[in-house]
Design an enzyme around this catalytic site. Sequence first.
Site, mmCIF file in Angstrom:
data_model
loop_
_atom_site.group_PDB
_atom_site.id
_atom_site.type_symbol
_atom_site.label_atom_id
_atom_site.label_comp_id
_atom_site.label_asym_id
_atom_site.label_seq_id
_atom_site.Cartn_x
_atom_site.Cartn_y
_atom_site.Cartn_z
ATOM 1 N N GLY A 33 60.055 100.234 22.730
ATOM 2 C CA GLY A 33 61.479 100.552 22.876
ATOM 3 C C GLY A 33 62.056 101.077 21.586
ATOM 4 O O GLY A 33 61.312 101.394 20.659
ATOM 5 N N ASN A 34 63.374 101.199 21.540
ATOM 6 C CA ASN A 34 64.025 101.621 20.300
ATOM 7 C C ASN A 34 65.390 100.940 20.184
ATOM 8 O O ASN A 34 65.785 100.195 21.073
ATOM 9 C CB ASN A 34 64.126 103.152 20.228
ATOM 10 C CG ASN A 34 64.953 103.723 21.359
ATOM 11 O OD1 ASN A 34 66.142 103.459 21.475
ATOM 12 N ND2 ASN A 34 64.312 104.500 22.234
ATOM 13 N N ASP A 35 66.087 101.200 19.088
ATOM 14 C CA ASP A 35 67.313 100.455 18.768
ATOM 15 C C ASP A 35 68.569 100.932 19.499
ATOM 16 O O ASP A 35 69.647 100.403 19.259
ATOM 17 C CB ASP A 35 67.585 100.551 17.259
ATOM 18 C CG ASP A 35 66.712 99.590 16.487
ATOM 19 O OD1 ASP A 35 66.401 98.509 17.030
ATOM 20 O OD2 ASP A 35 66.347 99.905 15.339
ATOM 21 N N SER A 36 68.442 101.910 20.391
ATOM 22 C CA SER A 36 69.656 102.423 21.038
ATOM 23 C C SER A 36 70.340 101.334 21.865
ATOM 24 O O SER A 36 69.708 100.647 22.659
ATOM 25 C CB SER A 36 69.303 103.593 21.957
ATOM 26 O OG SER A 36 70.445 103.964 22.700
ATOM 27 N N ALA A 100 68.295 107.859 23.697
ATOM 28 C CA ALA A 100 67.220 107.886 22.694
ATOM 29 C C ALA A 100 65.905 107.851 23.468
ATOM 30 O O ALA A 100 65.489 106.806 23.975
ATOM 31 C CB ALA A 100 67.337 106.695 21.756
#
Length: 229
Positions: A33-36, A100
């Site tokens: 995943g990512n920080d969005s 993102a």
Amino acid sequence: IAFSNLSKELVGKKVVVTAGGTQERIDPVRFIGNDSSGKMGYAVARAFLARGAEVTLISGPTKLTPPNNVKFISIESAAELQDQVIKNFATSDILVMAAAVADFKPVKQSKQKIKKDPTNDRWTLELTKNPDILQAVAKIKRLNQVTVGFAAETTDLINHATKKLCEKSLDLVVANDVSQPGVGFNVDTNQVTFISSDKTVESTELLTKSEIAELLVDKVIKKTAKSNS
Ligand code: CTP
Ligand code: CA
């Protein structure tokens, strides 16, 4: 930069907004995943609603409640996001890609939970590139359709973002230097530089994401007015 008086300039216009981060499955219990947080995209969706547009919000998993009155589509992976964007873009006037999107996904998605190998302290996960959704959109984009991308950068903001504007055939790119405090992922504020296909470059102060969203919508309204004349 001045805020315009809110009016319903976008009645009858269809807008697709993407928000949040994609999740790329490794196995049934793990993903990349990512920080969005989805905050910027949801603010953009609300700002379009306030101008009377018909909004489809395509979102990765977030902690946010979707605004009332949007057509809400929930996705996990970049591939699912691409399917939904392509499907909904065809009948839309405007696309804003605030999501993102993971640049890579695991080559294999394991159906079973992956077990540790007791004989090896290292494990290599092989990744493969995801499709670029905005580049796919560029191929089917009609003259009167407006597309907006974001550019998250940590160095050389204007150059990198301008390259994205060209490569993705965008009308507008919203560039943010996510290495600055209060900018980009997860926070309620943002500081951006709008780079337009007409070569104008305009930087904002540190503002709330709602304020940034309003400025973004103002710029899109100017572009739709042009493409209709
Ligand atoms: N984007 C997309 N499809 C992808 C990756 C990104 O449509 N596979 C969109 C994002 O939603 C954003 C814009 O492209 O609107 C720029 O995303 P960004 O991650 O900043 O740029 P990339 O093109 O992925 O390049 P890089 O991450 O290498 O800087
Ligand atoms: Ca990327």
